[in-house]
Design a protein around this motif. Structure first.
Motif, PDB file in Angstrom:
ATOM      1  N   ALA A   1      10.610  17.735 -21.919  1.00  0.00           N
ATOM      2  CA  ALA A   1      10.682  17.120 -20.589  1.00  0.00           C
ATOM      3  C   ALA A   1      12.073  16.576 -20.309  1.00  0.00           C
ATOM      4  O   ALA A   1      12.595  16.709 -19.192  1.00  0.00           O
ATOM      5  CB  ALA A   1       9.641  16.015 -20.465  1.00  0.00           C
ATOM      6  N   ALA A   2      12.707  15.971 -21.321  1.00  0.00           N
ATOM      7  CA  ALA A   2      14.059  15.433 -21.142  1.00  0.00           C
ATOM      8  C   ALA A   2      15.052  16.550 -20.860  1.00  0.00           C
ATOM      9  O   ALA A   2      15.919  16.420 -19.981  1.00  0.00           O
ATOM     10  CB  ALA A   2      14.472  14.657 -22.392  1.00  0.00           C
TER      11      ALA A   2
ATOM     12  N   THR B   1      12.177  22.236  -8.819  1.00  0.00           N
ATOM     13  CA  THR B   1      11.050  21.369  -9.158  1.00  0.00           C
ATOM     14  C   THR B   1      10.966  21.133 -10.656  1.00  0.00           C
ATOM     15  O   THR B   1      11.515  21.892 -11.461  1.00  0.00           O
ATOM     16  CB  THR B   1       9.729  22.000  -8.691  1.00  0.00           C
ATOM     17  N   MET B   2      10.259  20.079 -11.039  1.00  0.00           N
ATOM     18  CA  MET B   2      10.056  19.793 -12.449  1.00  0.00           C
ATOM     19  C   MET B   2       9.217  20.892 -13.079  1.00  0.00           C
ATOM     20  O   MET B   2       9.430  21.245 -14.258  1.00  0.00           O
ATOM     21  CB  MET B   2       9.369  18.435 -12.613  1.00  0.00           C
TER      22      MET B   2
ATOM     23  N   ALA C   1      18.324  19.656 -16.859  1.00  0.00           N
ATOM     24  CA  ALA C   1      18.621  20.919 -16.184  1.00  0.00           C
ATOM     25  C   ALA C   1      18.348  20.822 -14.691  1.00  0.00           C
ATOM     26  O   ALA C   1      19.117  21.335 -13.868  1.00  0.00           O
ATOM     27  CB  ALA C   1      17.780  22.035 -16.796  1.00  0.00           C
ATOM     28  N   ARG C   2      17.278  20.109 -14.355  1.00  0.00           N
ATOM     29  CA  ARG C   2      16.935  19.948 -12.936  1.00  0.00           C
ATOM     30  C   ARG C   2      17.994  19.136 -12.204  1.00  0.00           C
ATOM     31  O   ARG C   2      18.311  19.413 -11.042  1.00  0.00           O
ATOM     32  CB  ARG C   2      15.574  19.276 -12.827  1.00  0.00           C
ATOM     33  N   ALA C   3      18.545  18.112 -12.866  1.00  0.00           N
ATOM     34  CA  ALA C   3      19.586  17.286 -12.252  1.00  0.00           C
ATOM     35  C   ALA C   3      20.823  18.115 -11.926  1.00  0.00           C
ATOM     36  O   ALA C   3      21.517  17.859 -10.934  1.00  0.00           O
ATOM     37  CB  ALA C   3      19.949  16.139 -13.179  1.00  0.00           C
TER      38      ALA C   3
END
Length: 281
Positions: free
Chosen positions: A247-248, A260-261, A253-255
């Motif tokens: 998740a981290a 979307t997550m 990567a999303r930042a």
């Protein structure tokens, strides 16, 4: 301050809050009444009512298509200031739909004695600000109780995987989910794939709370449905995997890349599955 004094202060504050919450109003205002009113006597005051845009008219047409008195709630109206008729305080979408319906010429209305535009505007704000929206989860359970096929299918998929659908939010107990909306979207991928994904998650992390959320269910279902990876590799990769670490990495990567997550978790899990395949080759 000693800990005992802090606890006593907090307990007193909680009691005061509870007492305040239980107090009842002393001024109930004028009593409302219910009336069936002709459509031509009903109008909307644009000084405080929202303008009707494209989305509003789409909502009106949806009400028109699905009109059923069993699902109707009376609109709230007030006598028009200085004139004949009534203004709609709450329910203009229902009014517009009724005006378009060939079989409706009057509506049951909840008439309140808001005598001027200021009182009417305040009533409009109060009615909309204090309204508690129906959540997707509440809509799911209502649909399930009504016997709707999609809701029954989602319930069956979760039951086959040994997963319970909760009726409330908060921290999820092990093997419990509220991701009914995500599962519904995944039905086009295949109900069998969703069941397999849930079973893998239950086998590898079924003893942990707060796991059966949208991102994991979405990512695992997509991977299970991918022929170049396969269920066995997905299951092997998930075994002993640190979900917090995944998740981290997905959040990082999303930042950088956006999206979307769900898709970020999918990309991270895919990367790990493909790395495992290369090592096994």
């Amino acid at each position: 301050m000693p800990l005992s004094a802090v606890k006593e202060k907090l307990a007193g504050a909680a009691l005061a809050s509870k007492t305040k919450a239980e107090q009842a109003s002393t001024d109930l205002g004028p009593s409302p009444r219910l009336e069936w009113l002709p459509l031509e006597r009903l109008s909307v005051d644009r000084r405080y009512q929202r303008e009707m845009g494209k989305d509003n008219w789409a909502h009106v047409h949806r009400i028109l298509r699905e009109w059923n008195w069993l699902h109707y709630q009376p609109i709230v109206v007030a006598p028009k200031e200085g004139g004949e008729g009534y203004v709609v305080v709450d329910g203009q979408h229902r009014l517009e739909a009724a005006k378009k319906h060939p079989l409706i010429d009057r509506l049951p209305c909840y008439v309140v004695d808001a005598v001027d535009v200021a009182q009417q505007a305040r009533a409009f704000v109060a009615l909309n600000a204090r309204r508690i929206g129906v959540t997707r989860l509440q809509r799911f359970w209502a649909a399930y109780a009504a016997g709707e096929p999609t809701a029954k299918r989602i319930h069956r998929i979760c039951s086959e995987a040994g997963v319970t659908i909760t009726k409330s939010g908060g921290v999820l107990p092990p093997k419990t989910t509220f991701a009914t909306f995500t599962i519904e979207k995944l039905l086009k991928v295949g109900g069998t794939h969703v069941t397999t994904a849930l079973k893998i998650l239950a086998r590898t992390h079924g003893d942990k709370p707060d796991v059966f959320k949208s991102a994991w269910i979405y990512a695992l279902t997509q991977l299970v449905a991918t022929k170049d990876i396969g269920c066995a590799r997905v299951s092997h990769t998930m075994t002993g995997l640190d979900l917090d670490q995944v998740a981290a990495a997905a959040r990082s990567a999303r930042a950088k890349e956006g999206g979307t997550m769900e898709k970020a978790v999918l990309a991270e899990l895919r990367r790990r599955c493909e790395a495992a395949l290369r090592r096994a080759a």
